[in-house]
Scaffold this motif. Structure first.
Motif, PDB file in Angstrom:
ATOM      1  N   GLN A 129       0.924  -1.908  -0.587  1.00 54.17           N
ATOM      2  CA  GLN A 129       0.127  -0.424   0.081  1.00 54.17           C
ATOM      3  C   GLN A 129       0.705   1.063   0.128  1.00 54.17           C
ATOM      4  OE1 GLN A 129      -2.926   0.483   3.161  1.00 54.17           O
ATOM      5  NE2 GLN A 129      -3.594   1.683   2.114  1.00 54.17           N
ATOM      6  N   ALA A 130       0.864   2.312  -1.292  1.00 56.60           N
ATOM      7  CA  ALA A 130       1.577   3.643  -1.364  1.00 56.60           C
ATOM      8  C   ALA A 130       0.153   4.517  -0.809  1.00 56.60           C
ATOM      9  CB  ALA A 130       1.750   3.783  -3.029  1.00 56.60           C
TER      10      ALA A 130
ATOM     11  N   GLU B 216       8.746   3.354  -8.062  1.00 58.96           N
ATOM     12  CA  GLU B 216       6.897   3.390  -7.611  1.00 58.96           C
ATOM     13  C   GLU B 216       7.023   2.165  -7.038  1.00 58.96           C
ATOM     14  OE1 GLU B 216       8.608   4.267 -10.221  1.00 58.96           O
ATOM     15  OE2 GLU B 216       8.011   3.105 -12.370  1.00 58.96           O
TER      16      GLU B 216
ATOM     17  N   ALA C  59       6.291   1.230  -0.553  1.00 64.37           N
ATOM     18  CA  ALA C  59       5.478   1.156   0.068  1.00 64.37           C
ATOM     19  C   ALA C  59       5.712   0.372   0.832  1.00 64.37           C
ATOM     20  CB  ALA C  59       4.296   0.314  -1.324  1.00 64.37           C
TER      21      ALA C  59
ATOM     22  N   GLY D 202      -1.413   7.446  -0.139  1.00 59.74           N
ATOM     23  CA  GLY D 202      -2.572   7.891  -0.432  1.00 59.74           C
ATOM     24  C   GLY D 202      -3.380   6.405  -1.311  1.00 59.74           C
ATOM     25  N   LYS D 203      -2.958   5.258  -2.029  1.00 58.97           N
ATOM     26  CA  LYS D 203      -3.139   4.245  -2.598  1.00 58.97           C
ATOM     27  C   LYS D 203      -4.299   2.867  -1.851  1.00 58.97           C
ATOM     28  CE  LYS D 203      -0.638   5.165  -6.566  1.00 58.97           C
ATOM     29  NZ  LYS D 203       0.684   4.729  -7.414  1.00 58.97           N
ATOM     30  N   GLU D 204      -4.462   2.872  -2.445  1.00 58.51           N
ATOM     31  CA  GLU D 204      -5.172   1.282  -1.573  1.00 58.51           C
ATOM     32  C   GLU D 204      -4.288   0.175  -1.740  1.00 58.51           C
ATOM     33  OE1 GLU D 204     -10.255   1.907  -3.193  1.00 58.51           O
ATOM     34  OE2 GLU D 204      -8.954   0.356  -3.500  1.00 58.51           O
ATOM     35  N   ARG D 205      -4.213  -0.531  -0.950  1.00 57.56           N
ATOM     36  CA  ARG D 205      -3.888  -1.559  -0.779  1.00 57.56           C
ATOM     37  C   ARG D 205      -3.805  -2.721  -2.202  1.00 57.56           C
ATOM     38  NH1 ARG D 205      -3.347  -4.944   4.944  1.00 57.56           N
ATOM     39  NH2 ARG D 205      -3.292  -2.940   5.151  1.00 57.56           N
ATOM     40  N   GLU D 206      -2.663  -3.576  -3.014  1.00 53.42           N
ATOM     41  CA  GLU D 206      -2.700  -3.952  -4.436  1.00 53.42           C
ATOM     42  C   GLU D 206      -2.053  -6.009  -3.676  1.00 53.42           C
ATOM     43  OE1 GLU D 206      -0.733  -1.677  -7.138  1.00 53.42           O
ATOM     44  OE2 GLU D 206       1.334  -1.817  -6.351  1.00 53.42           O
TER      45      GLU D 206
END
Length: 119
Positions: A39-40, A89, A92, A42-46
């Motif tokens: 999870q980065a 990128e 995270a 401001g982003k959702e867990r991927e």
């Protein structure tokens, strides 16, 4: 109850490598799978990568294929994530996860470990 303990996060420059490890605190892990998510800010867990515990089949997100490798040490109920050619990128918090037998999804999670890749 399964506790997952992660280790190996840190900071590297672009192109560097890190190896994450996650150990399940049970005598013998007989679940369906163990995997890694991230999870980065401001982003959702991927999803990142996973391994079926019986058979050892592996699965990867397209974004990490060819760069990350998941492996295991069944003696120590441990899963590893070797991360090569790291990119900014990839920065995270990386979470280890385990799916117990009978569960429809990952139902145990580690506390997370920070991976930071600088340009």
């Amino acid at each position: 109850q399964v506790q997952l303990v992660e280790s190996g996060g840190g900071s590297v420059q672009t192109g560097g490598s890190l190896r994450l490890s996650c150990r399940a605190s049970v005598r013998t892990f007989n679940g369906v799978a163990m995997g890694w998510f991230r999870q980065a800010p401001g982003k959702e867990r991927e999803f990142v990568a996973s391994m079926r515990w019986s058979g050892g089949s592996t699965y990867y997100a397209d974004s990490v294929k060819g760069r990350f490798t998941v492996s295991r040490d069944r003696t120590w109920n441990t899963i590893h994530l070797q991360m090569n050619s790291l990119k900014p990128e990839d920065t995270a918090v990386y979470f280890c996860a385990a799916q117990a037998t009978g569960a429809s999804a990952y139902n145990y999670w580690g506390q997370g470990t920070q991976v930071t890749v600088s340009a």
